[in-house]
Design an enzyme around this catalytic site. Structure first.
Site, PDB file in Angstrom:
ATOM      1  N   ASP A 142       1.369  -1.204  -0.218  1.00  0.00           N
ATOM      2  CA  ASP A 142       0.258   0.372   0.200  1.00  0.00           C
ATOM      3  C   ASP A 142       0.898   1.178  -0.010  1.00  0.00           C
ATOM      4  O   ASP A 142       2.289   1.572   0.302  1.00  0.00           O
ATOM      5  CB  ASP A 142      -1.156  -0.214   1.305  1.00  0.00           C
ATOM      6  N   ASP A 200     -10.516   2.606  -3.471  1.00  0.00           N
ATOM      7  CA  ASP A 200     -10.875   1.540  -2.590  1.00  0.00           C
ATOM      8  C   ASP A 200     -12.467   1.022  -3.293  1.00  0.00           C
ATOM      9  O   ASP A 200     -13.079   1.605  -3.316  1.00  0.00           O
ATOM     10  CB  ASP A 200     -10.458   1.067  -1.279  1.00  0.00           C
TER      11      ASP A 200
HETATM   12  C1  GLA Z   1      -5.644   0.809   1.902  1.00  0.00           C
HETATM   13  C2  GLA Z   1      -5.513   0.233   0.573  1.00  0.00           C
HETATM   14  C3  GLA Z   1      -7.113  -0.874   0.451  1.00  0.00           C
HETATM   15  C4  GLA Z   1      -7.260  -1.463   1.895  1.00  0.00           C
HETATM   16  C5  GLA Z   1      -6.738  -0.550   3.134  1.00  0.00           C
HETATM   17  C6  GLA Z   1      -5.992  -0.873   4.320  1.00  0.00           C
HETATM   18  O1  GLA Z   1      -7.395   1.577   1.462  1.00  0.00           O
HETATM   19  O2  GLA Z   1      -6.461   0.814  -0.981  1.00  0.00           O
HETATM   20  O3  GLA Z   1      -7.350  -1.638  -0.592  1.00  0.00           O
HETATM   21  O4  GLA Z   1      -5.846  -1.777   1.687  1.00  0.00           O
HETATM   22  O5  GLA Z   1      -5.911   0.335   2.733  1.00  0.00           O
HETATM   23  O6  GLA Z   1      -5.595  -0.204   4.953  1.00  0.00           O
END
Ligand code: GLA
Length: 354
Positions: A142, A200
């Site tokens: 990430d 996301d």
């Molecule tokens: C970010 C990523 C997600 C997930 C969260 C975890 O938002 O884009 O896919 O991994 O972090 O905290």
């Protein structure tokens, strides 16, 4: 090399990931069934092996954020939360591998993960060694808690540590999502096996639509870089959760497969309805996703004749497109009208009898 040359992800990776369904649930006391724990991972590995997912190609079982203890060990190593992963990561990796599945782990290139657990910054070499010791086959990296300008060098440096290992590990990045553009897709594809641009995904249809819109905008720029070893990642499949109905689930599966996207589920395989399972296990659709050429689908040319839409006047029709205000000549009832309809867009034809 156009793609990260580690011999992996020659077709889009398929698997299962905790995040969309189980988030950062660390409350194992009250919700033992759905907290991020070794038990959850084992349950999913069992289901993947026993319910046909492994046979269908879903191989990676990936733990997302919130698996970590809040601090590193005294020796400076990453360590899992001791209450939720009491057997440790080697044991979890072994369990997954014994099922014929592969083990994926989340971390973050910055100082902390998005949920605030220890990040990779300053520890790339040690942490790659730790992941290797644990038998990781896939890393989701990430980009929270890092400066945009540091992201290219960070990802390349981490990738170099991975390349120095004897054993290849799939390297999934969110580099372009966190980087203020423009993005160097050539460098991204040469570094990462997967990259994410979209925010996301959330468990509703509008989220799928917004990902589709984004990719319609990006496709001309980035599709040239995607192919065996390097894929763009529109995020997880929502199928099997409560947000999509059956038709919408088919639509997500179709879109992701046409895009040659990773097929990473995030659902509760212990409570999967039959219709969702059938969509996720549809071998003919999966074969489209897994086509070894790895050419991504684009908006198709649409063709129709006036006859086919109920306009049969022998004298023919004046054809006009209403958004561009364009007169396109006269067509007979059997003549083919062909148009490339851009994604997230429409053409509207009016046929006026002559
Ligand atoms: C970010 C990523 C997600 C997930 C969260 C975890 O938002 O884009 O896919 O991994 O972090 O905290």
């Amino acid at each position: 090399a156009r793609a990260r040359d580690n011999g992996l992800a020659l077709t889009p990776p398929m698997g299962w990931l905790t995040w969309e369904r189980f988030r950062c649930n660390i409350d194992c006391e009250n919700e033992p069934d759905s907290c991020i724990s070794e038990q959850l991972m084992r349950d999913m590995a069992d289901r993947m092996q026993q319910d046909g997912f492994l046979d269908a190609g879903y191989k990676y079982v990936i733990v997302d954020d919130c698996w970590l203890a809040s601090t590193r060990s005294e020796a400076g190593r990453l360590q899992p939360d001791p209450n939720r992963f009491p057997s440790g990561m080697v044991a979890l990796g072994d369990y997954i591998h014994d099922k014929g599945l592969l083990f994926g782990i989340y971390e973050d290139i910055g100082s902390e993960t998005c949920a605030g657990y220890p990040g990779l910054r300053g520890h790339f070499e040690t942490d790659v060694q730790t992941f290797d010791d644990w038998g990781a086959d896939y890393l989701k990296i990430d980009g929270c808690n890092e400066r945009s300008s540091a992201l290219p060098a960070d990802h390349e440096a981490f990738g170099a540590q991975l390349a120095a290992l004897g054993r290849p590990i799939v390297y999934s990045c969110e580099w372009p999502l966190y980087e203020h553009g423009p993005h160097n897709y050539s460098a991204i594809a040469a570094t990462c096996n997967l990259w994410r641009n979209a925010h996301d995904i959330q468990d509703h249809w509008q989220s799928v639509v917004s990902v589709a819109r984004l990719y319609a905008l990006l496709q001309a720029e980035q599709f040239a870089f995607a192919g065996p070893g390097a894929w763009f990642d529109p995020d997880m499949l929502l199928i099997g959760n409560s947000g999509l109905n059956e038709g919408e689930s088919r639509a997500q599966m179709a879109l992701w497969s046409v895009w040659a996207a990773p097929l990473i589920m995030s659902n509760d395989l212990r409570r999967l309805d039959a219709a969702s399972a059938a969509i996720l296990l549809n071998s003919e659709v999966i074969a489209v996703d897994q086509d070894t050429l790895g050419v991504l689908g684009r908006p198709a040319t649409v063709r129709f004749s006036p006859n086919q839409v109920g306009c049969g006047a022998a004298a023919g029709y004046a054809l006009r497109e209403l958004f561009s205000h364009g007169d396109l000549g006269v067509v007979t009832p059997v003549q083919e009208i062909a148009a490339q309809v851009p994604a997230r867009d429409a053409l509207m034809y009016k046929l006026t009898v002559q």
